[in-house]
Design a protein around this motif. Structure first.
Motif, PDB file in Angstrom:
ATOM      1  N   ARG A   1      -2.882  -2.709  12.641  1.00 44.16           N
ATOM      2  CA  ARG A   1      -1.488  -2.627  12.244  1.00 44.16           C
ATOM      3  C   ARG A   1      -1.134  -1.214  11.768  1.00 44.16           C
ATOM      4  NH1 ARG A   1       2.573  -6.756  10.619  1.00 44.16           N
ATOM      5  NH2 ARG A   1       3.957  -5.570   9.283  1.00 44.16           N
ATOM      6  N   THR A   2      -2.054  -0.623  11.008  1.00 43.30           N
ATOM      7  CA  THR A   2      -1.819   0.748  10.556  1.00 43.30           C
ATOM      8  C   THR A   2      -1.663   1.685  11.749  1.00 43.30           C
ATOM      9  OG1 THR A   2      -3.081   0.379   8.550  1.00 43.30           O
ATOM     10  CG2 THR A   2      -2.798   2.646   9.217  1.00 43.30           C
TER      11      THR A   2
ATOM     12  N   TYR B   1       9.475  -0.779   6.640  1.00 45.39           N
ATOM     13  CA  TYR B   1       8.783  -2.003   6.268  1.00 45.39           C
ATOM     14  C   TYR B   1       7.761  -2.393   7.328  1.00 45.39           C
ATOM     15  CZ  TYR B   1       7.812  -6.429   4.170  1.00 45.39           C
ATOM     16  OH  TYR B   1       7.170  -7.473   3.599  1.00 45.39           O
TER      17      TYR B   1
ATOM     18  N   LEU C   1      -1.624  -2.615  -7.048  1.00 45.47           N
ATOM     19  CA  LEU C   1      -0.675  -2.912  -5.984  1.00 45.47           C
ATOM     20  C   LEU C   1      -0.376  -4.403  -5.863  1.00 45.47           C
ATOM     21  CD1 LEU C   1      -1.968  -0.580  -3.140  1.00 45.47           C
ATOM     22  CD2 LEU C   1       0.035  -0.273  -4.574  1.00 45.47           C
TER      23      LEU C   1
ATOM     24  N   TYR D   1      -7.523  -6.430  11.362  1.00 45.69           N
ATOM     25  CA  TYR D   1      -6.091  -6.575  11.584  1.00 45.69           C
ATOM     26  C   TYR D   1      -5.292  -5.477  10.871  1.00 45.69           C
ATOM     27  CZ  TYR D   1      -1.370  -8.363  11.082  1.00 45.69           C
ATOM     28  OH  TYR D   1      -0.007  -8.464  11.062  1.00 45.69           O
ATOM     29  N   PRO D   2      -5.553  -5.226   9.584  1.00 40.86           N
ATOM     30  CA  PRO D   2      -4.834  -4.121   8.932  1.00 40.86           C
ATOM     31  C   PRO D   2      -5.047  -2.782   9.635  1.00 40.86           C
ATOM     32  CG  PRO D   2      -5.858  -5.487   7.285  1.00 40.86           C
ATOM     33  CD  PRO D   2      -6.353  -5.984   8.610  1.00 40.86           C
TER      34      PRO D   2
ATOM     35  N   GLY E   1       0.549 -15.970   1.224  1.00 39.54           N
ATOM     36  CA  GLY E   1       1.092 -16.466  -0.042  1.00 39.54           C
ATOM     37  C   GLY E   1       0.208 -16.129  -1.224  1.00 39.54           C
TER      38      GLY E   1
ATOM     39  N   ARG F   1       7.275  -0.367  -8.980  1.00 44.53           N
ATOM     40  CA  ARG F   1       6.933  -1.769  -9.161  1.00 44.53           C
ATOM     41  C   ARG F   1       8.132  -2.671  -8.838  1.00 44.53           C
ATOM     42  NH1 ARG F   1       2.678  -4.638 -11.159  1.00 44.53           N
ATOM     43  NH2 ARG F   1       1.451  -2.755 -11.116  1.00 44.53           N
TER      44      ARG F   1
ATOM     45  N   LEU G   1      -0.006 -12.926  -2.721  1.00 44.98           N
ATOM     46  CA  LEU G   1       0.399 -11.780  -3.533  1.00 44.98           C
ATOM     47  C   LEU G   1       0.511 -12.244  -4.978  1.00 44.98           C
ATOM     48  CD1 LEU G   1       3.248  -9.687  -1.945  1.00 44.98           C
ATOM     49  CD2 LEU G   1       0.912  -9.017  -2.465  1.00 44.98           C
TER      50      LEU G   1
ATOM     51  N   PHE H   1       4.325   3.493  -0.999  1.00 45.75           N
ATOM     52  CA  PHE H   1       4.757   2.576  -2.049  1.00 45.75           C
ATOM     53  C   PHE H   1       5.854   3.136  -2.933  1.00 45.75           C
ATOM     54  CE2 PHE H   1       0.644   0.987  -0.765  1.00 45.75           C
ATOM     55  CZ  PHE H   1       0.919  -0.364  -0.637  1.00 45.75           C
TER      56      PHE H   1
ATOM     57  N   GLU I   1       8.966  -7.317  -1.371  1.00 49.62           N
ATOM     58  CA  GLU I   1       7.991  -8.340  -1.012  1.00 49.62           C
ATOM     59  C   GLU I   1       8.353  -9.699  -1.602  1.00 49.62           C
ATOM     60  OE1 GLU I   1       5.657  -7.748   1.052  1.00 49.62           O
ATOM     61  OE2 GLU I   1       5.681  -5.559   1.136  1.00 49.62           O
TER      62      GLU I   1
ATOM     63  N   LEU J   1      -5.857   1.142   3.927  1.00 48.61           N
ATOM     64  CA  LEU J   1      -5.651  -0.229   4.392  1.00 48.61           C
ATOM     65  C   LEU J   1      -4.611  -0.965   3.555  1.00 48.61           C
ATOM     66  CD1 LEU J   1      -9.372  -1.231   4.969  1.00 48.61           C
ATOM     67  CD2 LEU J   1      -7.657  -0.724   6.693  1.00 48.61           C
ATOM     68  N   ALA J   2      -4.163  -0.331   2.480  1.00 49.25           N
ATOM     69  CA  ALA J   2      -3.387  -1.068   1.475  1.00 49.25           C
ATOM     70  C   ALA J   2      -2.051  -1.578   2.002  1.00 49.25           C
ATOM     71  CB  ALA J   2      -3.169  -0.183   0.250  1.00 49.25           C
ATOM     72  N   ILE J   3      -1.382  -0.775   2.823  1.00 54.47           N
ATOM     73  CA  ILE J   3      -0.035  -1.165   3.244  1.00 54.47           C
ATOM     74  C   ILE J   3      -0.054  -2.438   4.094  1.00 54.47           C
ATOM     75  CG2 ILE J   3       1.959  -0.477   4.622  1.00 54.47           C
ATOM     76  CD1 ILE J   3       1.279   2.439   3.659  1.00 54.47           C
ATOM     77  N   PRO J   4      -0.837  -2.472   5.184  1.00 55.72           N
ATOM     78  CA  PRO J   4      -0.872  -3.731   5.942  1.00 55.72           C
ATOM     79  C   PRO J   4      -1.500  -4.868   5.148  1.00 55.72           C
ATOM     80  CG  PRO J   4      -2.363  -2.103   6.883  1.00 55.72           C
ATOM     81  CD  PRO J   4      -1.605  -1.403   5.842  1.00 55.72           C
ATOM     82  N   LEU J   5      -2.430  -4.544   4.283  1.00 55.43           N
ATOM     83  CA  LEU J   5      -3.064  -5.583   3.472  1.00 55.43           C
ATOM     84  C   LEU J   5      -2.022  -6.300   2.615  1.00 55.43           C
ATOM     85  CD1 LEU J   5      -5.911  -6.508   3.246  1.00 55.43           C
ATOM     86  CD2 LEU J   5      -6.208  -5.053   1.256  1.00 55.43           C
ATOM     87  N   TYR J   6      -1.072  -5.524   2.153  1.00 54.65           N
ATOM     88  CA  TYR J   6       0.022  -6.101   1.364  1.00 54.65           C
ATOM     89  C   TYR J   6       0.705  -7.198   2.164  1.00 54.65           C
ATOM     90  CZ  TYR J   6       2.945  -5.476  -2.723  1.00 54.65           C
ATOM     91  OH  TYR J   6       3.549  -5.647  -3.932  1.00 54.65           O
ATOM     92  N   GLN J   7       0.916  -6.890   3.449  1.00 57.12           N
ATOM     93  CA  GLN J   7       1.634  -7.856   4.285  1.00 57.12           C
ATOM     94  C   GLN J   7       0.750  -9.057   4.622  1.00 57.12           C
ATOM     95  OE1 GLN J   7       2.710  -4.692   6.824  1.00 57.12           O
ATOM     96  NE2 GLN J   7       4.556  -4.212   5.656  1.00 57.12           N
ATOM     97  N   VAL J   8      -0.565  -8.812   4.770  1.00 56.85           N
ATOM     98  CA  VAL J   8      -1.483  -9.938   5.000  1.00 56.85           C
ATOM     99  C   VAL J   8      -1.454 -10.883   3.803  1.00 56.85           C
ATOM    100  CG1 VAL J   8      -3.898 -10.593   5.246  1.00 56.85           C
ATOM    101  CG2 VAL J   8      -3.010  -8.648   6.527  1.00 56.85           C
ATOM    102  N   LEU J   9      -1.573 -10.318   2.629  1.00 53.19           N
ATOM    103  CA  LEU J   9      -1.610 -11.166   1.433  1.00 53.19           C
ATOM    104  C   LEU J   9      -0.294 -11.917   1.260  1.00 53.19           C
ATOM    105  CD1 LEU J   9      -3.535  -9.046  -1.220  1.00 53.19           C
ATOM    106  CD2 LEU J   9      -4.331 -10.944   0.157  1.00 53.19           C
ATOM    107  N   ARG J  10       0.808 -11.269   1.619  1.00 55.58           N
ATOM    108  CA  ARG J  10       2.085 -11.948   1.493  1.00 55.58           C
ATOM    109  C   ARG J  10       2.158 -13.111   2.479  1.00 55.58           C
ATOM    110  NH1 ARG J  10       8.272 -10.972   2.265  1.00 55.58           N
ATOM    111  NH2 ARG J  10       7.720 -10.132   4.284  1.00 55.58           N
TER     112      ARG J  10
END
Lengths: 289, 408, 267
Positions: free
Chosen positions: A30-31, A41, C208, A26-27, C126, B69, C128, A253, B76, C114-123
């Motif tokens: 999405r990327t 965002y 992150l 999925y990531p 719930g 940060r 994060l 980031f 988020e 993968l970090a950017i979308p992963l951030y959104q997956v984890l959010r």
């Protein structure tokens, strides 16, 4: 029985498939999608821009510099590490008292956290008070600006990487060296081949697959270079140590230019895919032997 | 297998236990490192003594990492920070995006603060932050060395270069001047007074990128000429290196001297006590415009402990604690009355002058993209500083990048 | 003889940075903020360790332990069945090749990509700013590794053992738990140790995805100590040593396994 037998492997694969689907597939998708948008965002308020982000990367001095740095770092670090690993493997190939101890101790840098490694070397590289410059000055050589000469900073990071990961290259090459049957050498010795010729004509060709794997795994890792640069130079001075990973991190980031960051991430994943193909081919070749 | 299952269960339990507990009386403070850290550390210590039941956590970060940060946390809504220390240049972005709590809703903020610092804490008539450190960019020079070589206080940056050149040539082991050359915020902050003095700017009043002007090019060319007069390695100099160079007598002029660094100039560690004059920056074609560099305390909109956070902020900005911070850590206060406080003036002779400067101080462009603009400009300035780009090319490219950042 | 001297010499050379860290953690600041090249402290002190102890930093070690254990448990629980399925069953349409190829790409892909979308997956989950979230994210690194490594080990377990048990009427689960797992134990332990080291040292995801300071893992905390302005090398070294001891002990335990991993990568 047969139906459940057919289902069983899928049942066993389910946890891994779920994890991969949620955390990588999925990531990845999405990327890929985000790389086509201008967004800070997600897809809300995103503007479709087609391949503009890739065009932008192509035009960006900083991205090009990051790519150049990453390639230079990868090639130089890999060559040095494999060479050092080969040297160590040859050195330790014959048994001697204390060899196990030496091997264990040699592996120590490799298992340390990169943050610990960075902490040590950042202190060592300090211009005025660092251990390295203290040593140099003690023998009458002026201090070296390890991290703030733009022509030197990347090489300083190569040095740290060499120290940390040469043991890994050593492990692989050593494993290969152990598998070379000794009778091959016996035959060569009978033929009157000297040590250099034995190394060049026998050891090196027989080791070649292991050298290749060591080089491949090291280059894959070097290509990801992030932690050391993040904590040691932040990509500076100028752009001298900026890597592609750092570029993605900063765009994503710090600037929240998610579209551009995703485009750069896509480029990285494509390269990783190509490396995976090379690696898989070498594995298959190894299996066919 | 069973042991693994048990281990997993235990781990999940532990991980579950560490989920954010909203009911807990907790205070997570994210602030700066270096010279600012002792101020917050002292306040946490005192506040903890008065409120033993609050669980206080404090995070110390460099400027760049702190911004990342806080901004990521706000986007988020991680609810991970209760008190955030903000550079005044980040405030427009945080306020405009609704990332901060209106202090009026959590009991307000008493006290009369310096006007320019208060201005940067307000948005649409509401107060979103408390001025915490009343920093302002000053200029510093060794009056003994300049007098020895026949110079008075430099009025323009050209005077600075002249004086620095002579001292560099004639004084063994002393560099003419020193500035912060490390990329990012520091090099930009060093450069801005020079740019403004030449009549240039980064972003115009109507929000356009205006770096590709002859004035900016003159300013950058002059700024680059500083390098030859500065200590070796100035490309990596940050606050600590600059302060050390001045205090140990290794440089005669500090292109910028923030009041929070000046606190130890007359201290016991200084080799140049009472020889360093701290004054407003020189001008060039225009008069000087002192640059504000206030640090603010604010409560992220997603903080689960707003009342507690507000209480802490009021504690820190109370007159007695602001005075204590100034006396013990050298971080200048933000309450107007303290700049004429007897004890403080006795220790920091330049405080009355600083108040005047603060009252007319110029804030850096108040745009929500400033953090990004600053990074872009910092990158290009450093490329020019290390000689990889010509001044004109650096400015043209930076201007294009900044224009793009402003349009998004 | 030259060989032995050279080996020990190189070994010593590569250990000097570690020795420096140990020594610096015991030095008072005046000794390391200097131009002296003396490695060993003249006036040893435990002050830096006391500061870390008093400030409760040892709790961060606990965070690292929780995350490492969780990462190991999850990667083995998901990785072992997957490796078994790939080793023992014929999957349709060369699914195994496709799957392993994908695993390989993930293993080689840079985590930042993968970090950017992963951030959104984890959010969305719930997770994060929780250790569970970090444990999940770590699977991106750990699971491909665990599957590749265990695949080799499972293939080394002769199928005839299982066939014999099958003739005795043992069901699949019983076979797996009573025959395969015990035979795999060395492989499982080696895999677990590697995954644990990997998780213990992981930095990017911890940076992150964890926001609250008290939840930081050791590398994330150490990164905040390596700041631009300070030379608090004593405290930094003490922390670095605390963070390194477990992995240094582990390397003694699994040196053999390390060689094993290499041969797995070969097949």
């Amino acid at each position: 029985m047969t139906a459940s037998r057919r289902l069983l492997p899928w049942l066993l694969l389910t946890p891994a498939l779920l994890i991969f689907a949620g955390l990588t597939l999925y990531p990845l998708g999405r990327t890929l999608a985000l790389s086509l948008f201008a967004t800070d965002y997600g897809f809300e308020n995103a503007k479709f821009v087609g391949l503009e982000n890739f065009q932008e990367l192509w035009d960006s001095r900083f991205f090009r510099q990051a790519v150049t740095n990453t390639v230079v770092f990868t090639v130089v670090a890999t060559v040095l590490e494999v060479a050092a690993g080969l040297g160590l493997a040859l050195l330790l190939n014959r048994a001697f008292p204390g060899r196990t101890l030496v091997m264990t101790l040699l592996l120590a840098p490799f298992v340390l956290s990169t943050m610990v490694v960075t902490a040590i070397w950042r202190a060592w590289f300090h211009f005025d008070l660092g251990f390295l410059n203290n040593l140099l000055r003690a023998v009458g050589i002026p201090g070296v600006p390890w991290l703030f000469d733009p022509n030197l900073a990347l090489w300083s990071i190569v040095l740290v990487d060499l120290w940390q990961t040469a043991p890994f290259a050593f492990l692989i090459i050593f494993a290969g060296l152990r598998l070379i049957p000794q009778d091959v050498y016996e035959a060569a010795r009978v033929d009157g081949a000297g040590p250099w010729r034995r190394f060049r004509d026998m050891t090196l060709p027989l080791l070649a697959p292991y050298l290749f794997v060591a080089a491949l795994l090291r280059s894959v890792d070097s290509f990801k270079l992030f932690d050391k640069v993040y904590a040691m130079t932040g990509g500076g001075p100028g752009q001298a140590t900026e890597t592609v990973s750092m570029f993605v991190y900063r765009q994503g980031f710090r600037f929240f230019d998610i579209g551009l960051a995703s485009a750069a991430a896509v480029v990285m994943i494509v390269v990783a895919g190509l490396l995976a193909v090379v690696y898989a081919a070498s594995l298959l070749k190894g299996a066919g032997r | 297998m069973r042991t693994i299952g048990k281990a997993l269960g235990a781990v999940l339990m532990l991980a579950g236990l560490s989920l954010p507990a909203a009911a807990q009386d907790r205070l997570v403070i994210a602030g700066r490192d270096a010279g600012f850290a002792p101020a917050l550390a002292k306040m946490v210590e005192l506040y903890q003594a008065k409120n033993p039941n609050v669980k206080i956590e404090r995070l110390e970060l460099g400027g760049g990492p702190l911004y990342e940060r806080l901004a990521v946390g706000a986007r988020e809504k991680t609810a991970a920070t209760d008190v955030a220390m903000l550079d005044d240049i980040w405030a427009p972005e945080f306020m405009a995006r609704g990332w901060l709590t209106d202090l009026g809703t959590v009991g307000g903020l008493p006290g009369e603060f310096v006007k320019s610092a208060m201005d940067v804490s307000r948005h649409d008539g509401k107060l979103y932050a408390a001025p915490f450190v009343g920093n302002i960019a000053m200029f510093a020079y060794r009056k003994d060395l300049l007098a020895k070589h026949g110079f008075e206080r430099p009025k323009t940056w050209s005077d600075v270069v002249k004086a620095a050149q002579v001292i560099q040539d004639k004084e063994q082991g002393v560099s003419g001047l020193v500035f912060r050359g490390i990329k990012g915020n520091p090099i930009v902050t060093s450069f801005l007074p020079v740019l403004w003095a030449h009549g240039g700017d980064v972003v115009s009043a109507d929000g356009k990128a205006v770096l590709d002007t002859p004035a900016a090019e003159k300013a950058l060319t002059q700024f680059l000429s500083f390098k030859a007069l500065a200590p070796k390695g100035v490309e990596t100099y940050n606050a600590t290196e600059l302060r050390d160079a001045i205090q140990q007598g290794r440089a005669a002029i500090a292109v910028e001297m923030w009041s929070s660094w000046a606190g130890t100039l007359d201290g016991s560690a200084s080799k140049v006590a009472n020889q360093v004059e701290v004054v407003a920056s020189p001008g060039e074609v225009k008069g000087p415009a002192p640059m504000l560099g206030a640090w603010l305390l604010a409560i992220p909109a997603d903080s689960p402990n707003k009342a507690r956070a507000a209480d802490f902020i009021r504690f820190v900005t109370s007159p007695e604690n602001q005075k204590l911070i100034a006396l013990e850590t050298g971080n200048p206060p933000t309450l107007t009355a303290l700049f004429n406080d007897k004890d403080l003036v006795a220790k920091y002779r330049w405080y009355p002058a600083q108040l005047e400067a603060l009252n007319v101080a110029q804030a850096r462009p108040r745009i929500s993209q400033w953090a990004r603009v600053e990074t872009i400009l910092g990158d290009y300035l450093q490329l020019a500083l290390i000689g990889q780009l010509q001044p004109k090319q650096a400015l043209t490219e930076a201007n294009a990048q900044i224009a793009r950042a402003l349009s998004r | 003889m030259i060989r032995i001297v050279a080996a020990f010499g190189l070994c010593a050379l590569s250990l000097i940075p570690l020795l420096w860290m140990v020594a610096t953690s015991l030095k008072p600041p005046a000794e390391y903020v200097s131009t002296s090249i003396a490695l060993w402290p003249q006036d040893p002190t435990l002050a830096h360790y006391r500061v870390l102890l008093d400030s409760g930093m040892w709790r961060l070690g606990l965070n690292s332990v929780v995350v490492a254990l969780g990462t190991v448990a999850l990667s083995l629980l998901a990785g072992l069945p997957a490796a078994y399925a790939l080793a023992r069953f014929e999957l349709p349409r060369r699914f195994d090749i496709v799957f392993l190829g994908f695993v390989l790409v993930i293993k080689l892909a840079p985590p930042i990509a993968l970090a950017i979308p992963l951030y959104q997956v984890l959010r969305a989950l719930g997770l994060l700013d929780t250790h569970l979230g970090l444990i999940l994210a770590n699977q991106i690194l750990a699971l491909p590794f665990a599957i590749w490594m265990l695949l080799g080990f499972v293939r080394d377990v002769p199928y005839s053992f299982e066939e014999a048990a099958m003739l005795d009427g043992a069901g699949f689960v019983k076979r797996l738990l009573q025959i395969v797992v015990p035979l795999l134990m060395p492989g499982l332990v080696a895999t677990a140790v590697f995954v644990a080291i990997m998780s213990w040292n992981e930095f990017l995801f911890a940076l992150l995805f964890i926001q609250t300071p008290s939840k930081f893992t050791l590398p994330a905390f150490i990164a905040t100590l390596i700041n631009e302005d300070e030379t608090l090398w004593g405290r930094l070294s003490a922390m670095g040593l605390i963070a390194s001891l477990p992995v240094l002990l582990a390397v003694g335990l699994v040196r053999r396994g390390l060689t094993r991993e290499v041969s797995v990568d070969q097949h």
